[in-house]
Design a protein around this motif. Sequence first.
Motif, PDB file in Angstrom:
ATOM      1  N   GLY A 165      42.340  50.808  17.383  1.00  0.00           N
ATOM      2  CA  GLY A 165      40.946  50.462  17.171  1.00  0.00           C
ATOM      3  C   GLY A 165      40.692  49.072  16.645  1.00  0.00           C
ATOM      4  N   GLU A 166      41.744  48.350  16.274  1.00  0.00           N
ATOM      5  CA  GLU A 166      41.559  46.992  15.769  1.00  0.00           C
ATOM      6  C   GLU A 166      41.566  45.986  16.919  1.00  0.00           C
ATOM      7  OE1 GLU A 166      43.928  45.632  12.564  1.00  0.00           O
ATOM      8  OE2 GLU A 166      43.485  47.361  11.271  1.00  0.00           O
ATOM      9  N   ARG A 167      40.860  44.891  16.708  1.00  0.00           N
ATOM     10  CA  ARG A 167      40.764  43.859  17.732  1.00  0.00           C
ATOM     11  C   ARG A 167      42.112  43.162  17.915  1.00  0.00           C
ATOM     12  NH1 ARG A 167      39.930  38.568  18.931  1.00  0.00           N
ATOM     13  NH2 ARG A 167      38.284  38.074  20.446  1.00  0.00           N
ATOM     14  N   SER A 168      42.530  43.013  19.170  1.00  0.00           N
ATOM     15  CA  SER A 168      43.734  42.235  19.455  1.00  0.00           C
ATOM     16  C   SER A 168      43.428  40.754  19.229  1.00  0.00           C
ATOM     17  CB  SER A 168      44.184  42.453  20.902  1.00  0.00           C
ATOM     18  OG  SER A 168      44.541  43.799  21.130  1.00  0.00           O
ATOM     19  N   PRO A 169      44.421  39.961  18.859  1.00  0.00           N
ATOM     20  CA  PRO A 169      44.153  38.545  18.608  1.00  0.00           C
ATOM     21  C   PRO A 169      43.779  37.790  19.877  1.00  0.00           C
ATOM     22  CG  PRO A 169      46.515  38.995  18.552  1.00  0.00           C
ATOM     23  CD  PRO A 169      45.831  40.321  18.615  1.00  0.00           C
ATOM     24  N   GLY A 170      42.958  36.747  19.702  1.00  0.00           N
ATOM     25  CA  GLY A 170      42.681  35.824  20.791  1.00  0.00           C
ATOM     26  C   GLY A 170      41.613  36.260  21.775  1.00  0.00           C
ATOM     27  N   LEU A 171      41.621  35.596  22.922  1.00  0.00           N
ATOM     28  CA  LEU A 171      40.716  35.834  24.053  1.00  0.00           C
ATOM     29  C   LEU A 171      41.459  36.624  25.112  1.00  0.00           C
ATOM     30  CD1 LEU A 171      38.380  35.179  26.149  1.00  0.00           C
ATOM     31  CD2 LEU A 171      39.591  33.010  26.553  1.00  0.00           C
ATOM     32  N   ALA A 172      40.904  37.758  25.509  1.00  0.00           N
ATOM     33  CA  ALA A 172      41.471  38.553  26.605  1.00  0.00           C
ATOM     34  C   ALA A 172      40.646  38.279  27.850  1.00  0.00           C
ATOM     35  CB  ALA A 172      41.469  40.039  26.263  1.00  0.00           C
ATOM     36  N   ASN A 173      41.158  37.461  28.727  1.00  0.00           N
ATOM     37  CA  ASN A 173      40.432  37.081  29.938  1.00  0.00           C
ATOM     38  C   ASN A 173      40.782  38.053  31.062  1.00  0.00           C
ATOM     39  OD1 ASN A 173      38.536  34.998  30.742  1.00  0.00           O
ATOM     40  ND2 ASN A 173      40.048  34.361  32.253  1.00  0.00           N
ATOM     41  N   MET A 174      39.759  38.677  31.644  1.00  0.00           N
ATOM     42  CA  MET A 174      39.957  39.666  32.703  1.00  0.00           C
ATOM     43  C   MET A 174      39.499  39.065  34.029  1.00  0.00           C
ATOM     44  SD  MET A 174      41.048  42.158  30.760  1.00  0.00           S
ATOM     45  CE  MET A 174      40.998  43.634  31.772  1.00  0.00           C
ATOM     46  N   ALA A 175      40.427  38.938  34.964  1.00  0.00           N
ATOM     47  CA  ALA A 175      40.116  38.337  36.260  1.00  0.00           C
ATOM     48  C   ALA A 175      40.130  39.398  37.347  1.00  0.00           C
ATOM     49  CB  ALA A 175      41.113  37.231  36.590  1.00  0.00           C
ATOM     50  N   LEU A 176      39.039  39.477  38.105  1.00  0.00           N
ATOM     51  CA  LEU A 176      38.925  40.414  39.223  1.00  0.00           C
ATOM     52  C   LEU A 176      39.207  39.636  40.513  1.00  0.00           C
ATOM     53  CD1 LEU A 176      37.487  41.785  36.854  1.00  0.00           C
ATOM     54  CD2 LEU A 176      35.735  42.568  38.434  1.00  0.00           C
ATOM     55  N   LEU A 177      40.314  39.985  41.167  1.00  0.00           N
ATOM     56  CA  LEU A 177      40.768  39.240  42.342  1.00  0.00           C
ATOM     57  C   LEU A 177      40.471  40.003  43.627  1.00  0.00           C
ATOM     58  CD1 LEU A 177      44.327  38.118  41.144  1.00  0.00           C
ATOM     59  CD2 LEU A 177      42.104  37.095  40.613  1.00  0.00           C
ATOM     60  N   ARG A 178      40.263  39.240  44.697  1.00  0.00           N
ATOM     61  CA  ARG A 178      40.045  39.820  46.022  1.00  0.00           C
ATOM     62  C   ARG A 178      40.978  39.151  47.021  1.00  0.00           C
ATOM     63  NH1 ARG A 178      35.506  39.039  43.068  1.00  0.00           N
ATOM     64  NH2 ARG A 178      34.210  40.885  42.716  1.00  0.00           N
ATOM     65  N   ARG A 179      41.655  39.954  47.829  1.00  0.00           N
ATOM     66  CA  ARG A 179      42.573  39.422  48.832  1.00  0.00           C
ATOM     67  C   ARG A 179      41.787  38.832  49.994  1.00  0.00           C
ATOM     68  NH1 ARG A 179      44.879  41.981  53.308  1.00  0.00           N
ATOM     69  NH2 ARG A 179      44.245  44.052  52.538  1.00  0.00           N
ATOM     70  N   PRO A 180      42.124  37.607  50.410  1.00  0.00           N
ATOM     71  CA  PRO A 180      41.434  37.002  51.551  1.00  0.00           C
ATOM     72  C   PRO A 180      41.571  37.872  52.802  1.00  0.00           C
ATOM     73  CG  PRO A 180      42.738  35.361  50.395  1.00  0.00           C
ATOM     74  CD  PRO A 180      43.114  36.684  49.808  1.00  0.00           C
ATOM     75  N   ILE A 202      36.232  35.120  42.779  1.00  0.00           N
ATOM     76  CA  ILE A 202      36.767  35.928  41.682  1.00  0.00           C
ATOM     77  C   ILE A 202      35.725  36.035  40.572  1.00  0.00           C
ATOM     78  CG2 ILE A 202      39.091  35.077  42.216  1.00  0.00           C
ATOM     79  CD1 ILE A 202      39.015  33.601  39.524  1.00  0.00           C
ATOM     80  N   ASP A 203      35.894  37.051  39.743  1.00  0.00           N
ATOM     81  CA  ASP A 203      35.129  37.173  38.510  1.00  0.00           C
ATOM     82  C   ASP A 203      36.108  37.008  37.354  1.00  0.00           C
ATOM     83  OD1 ASP A 203      32.204  38.681  39.063  1.00  0.00           O
ATOM     84  OD2 ASP A 203      33.710  38.959  40.628  1.00  0.00           O
ATOM     85  N   ALA A 204      35.774  36.165  36.381  1.00  0.00           N
ATOM     86  CA  ALA A 204      36.572  36.006  35.177  1.00  0.00           C
ATOM     87  C   ALA A 204      35.699  36.407  33.998  1.00  0.00           C
ATOM     88  CB  ALA A 204      37.071  34.576  35.026  1.00  0.00           C
ATOM     89  N   VAL A 205      36.083  37.483  33.328  1.00  0.00           N
ATOM     90  CA  VAL A 205      35.265  38.070  32.266  1.00  0.00           C
ATOM     91  C   VAL A 205      35.965  37.877  30.921  1.00  0.00           C
ATOM     92  CG1 VAL A 205      34.061  40.144  31.505  1.00  0.00           C
ATOM     93  CG2 VAL A 205      34.569  39.830  33.947  1.00  0.00           C
ATOM     94  N   PRO A 206      35.397  37.074  30.022  1.00  0.00           N
ATOM     95  CA  PRO A 206      35.993  36.916  28.702  1.00  0.00           C
ATOM     96  C   PRO A 206      35.724  38.161  27.863  1.00  0.00           C
ATOM     97  CG  PRO A 206      33.925  35.721  28.787  1.00  0.00           C
ATOM     98  CD  PRO A 206      34.147  36.290  30.168  1.00  0.00           C
ATOM     99  N   THR A 207      36.751  38.707  27.231  1.00  0.00           N
ATOM    100  CA  THR A 207      36.566  39.927  26.442  1.00  0.00           C
ATOM    101  C   THR A 207      37.350  39.875  25.143  1.00  0.00           C
ATOM    102  OG1 THR A 207      38.465  41.215  27.281  1.00  0.00           O
ATOM    103  CG2 THR A 207      36.433  41.253  28.606  1.00  0.00           C
ATOM    104  N   SER A 208      36.953  40.776  24.248  1.00  0.00           N
ATOM    105  CA  SER A 208      37.768  41.145  23.102  1.00  0.00           C
ATOM    106  C   SER A 208      38.424  42.480  23.444  1.00  0.00           C
ATOM    107  CB  SER A 208      36.919  41.292  21.837  1.00  0.00           C
ATOM    108  OG  SER A 208      36.372  40.049  21.441  1.00  0.00           O
ATOM    109  N   ARG A 209      39.702  42.616  23.090  1.00  0.00           N
ATOM    110  CA  ARG A 209      40.460  43.817  23.469  1.00  0.00           C
ATOM    111  C   ARG A 209      40.664  44.729  22.269  1.00  0.00           C
ATOM    112  NH1 ARG A 209      45.903  45.472  23.206  1.00  0.00           N
ATOM    113  NH2 ARG A 209      46.616  46.721  24.975  1.00  0.00           N
ATOM    114  N   TYR A 210      40.409  46.017  22.492  1.00  0.00           N
ATOM    115  CA  TYR A 210      40.611  47.032  21.458  1.00  0.00           C
ATOM    116  C   TYR A 210      41.447  48.161  22.048  1.00  0.00           C
ATOM    117  CZ  TYR A 210      36.805  44.618  19.062  1.00  0.00           C
ATOM    118  OH  TYR A 210      36.039  43.665  18.458  1.00  0.00           O
TER     119      TYR A 210
END
Length: 233
Positions: free
Chosen positions: A109-124, A217-225
């Motif tokens: 339940g605690e926040r992981s350190p740093g920025l967790a960047n989530m990238a949604l990729l699509r195959r050409p 692509i979508d790049a979503v900045p998140t905090s990770r728990y």
Amino acid sequence: MEKVIVTLRTAAADDEWAEQLRGPVAHELLALGLPGLTVNVRDRDVRESMMTLTTLDPPVQGLVSVWTQQYYGDQMLMALELLGHYAEEIAAYLVTESAPLPPPSTPPGERSPGLANMALLRRPADMDERTWLARWHGNHTPVAIATQSTFTYVQNYVVRAITEDAPVINAIVEEHFPIEAVTSLHAFFGAADDADLQSRMEQMVASTAAFGANVNIDAVPTSRYNFRSPFSA
């Protein structure tokens, strides 16, 4: 054991929404008896990340990773029903997980350190799956690790969508960076100076372009728990 990632899309994702997702909602999901649960949510700590990219409307504001014995079982169905109350659109994807750099261990339940960047990729459309995977997993992985300040790198290959009308996504990548990377390209790439930054960015662009991850692509900045690990003893 199977892993499912649920994307939550909404235009109204303020700090109250983020706190609800990582608080009461997460605990309701835990009460279902899920073997594993992680919540990634776009909140005040990372919302202004300069590396944000969006193609979906409304945008992805949170991702919930669930480990379950059956992606088609009642447990997963109840989880999706619950999450559906907290977003305009949800989509769930059955994935296989590779972890070249596993995430650090944190108390539940605690926040992981740093920025967790989530990238949604699509195959050409003009690239076959075998070539795409070889260029992504085989060629790009060492480049990504060498040219960025990444301390977590998890690759989720989408086997198939398990909800109707889910947007096409072929992979969901999670990379963790120092929190300074929210506002600093130098920190994001781990660059010593401007020349080093330019070199690292050029290497990344060339590598991602080889498998189409430089566009659409979508790049979503998140905090990770992380609330429960399916691999704990």
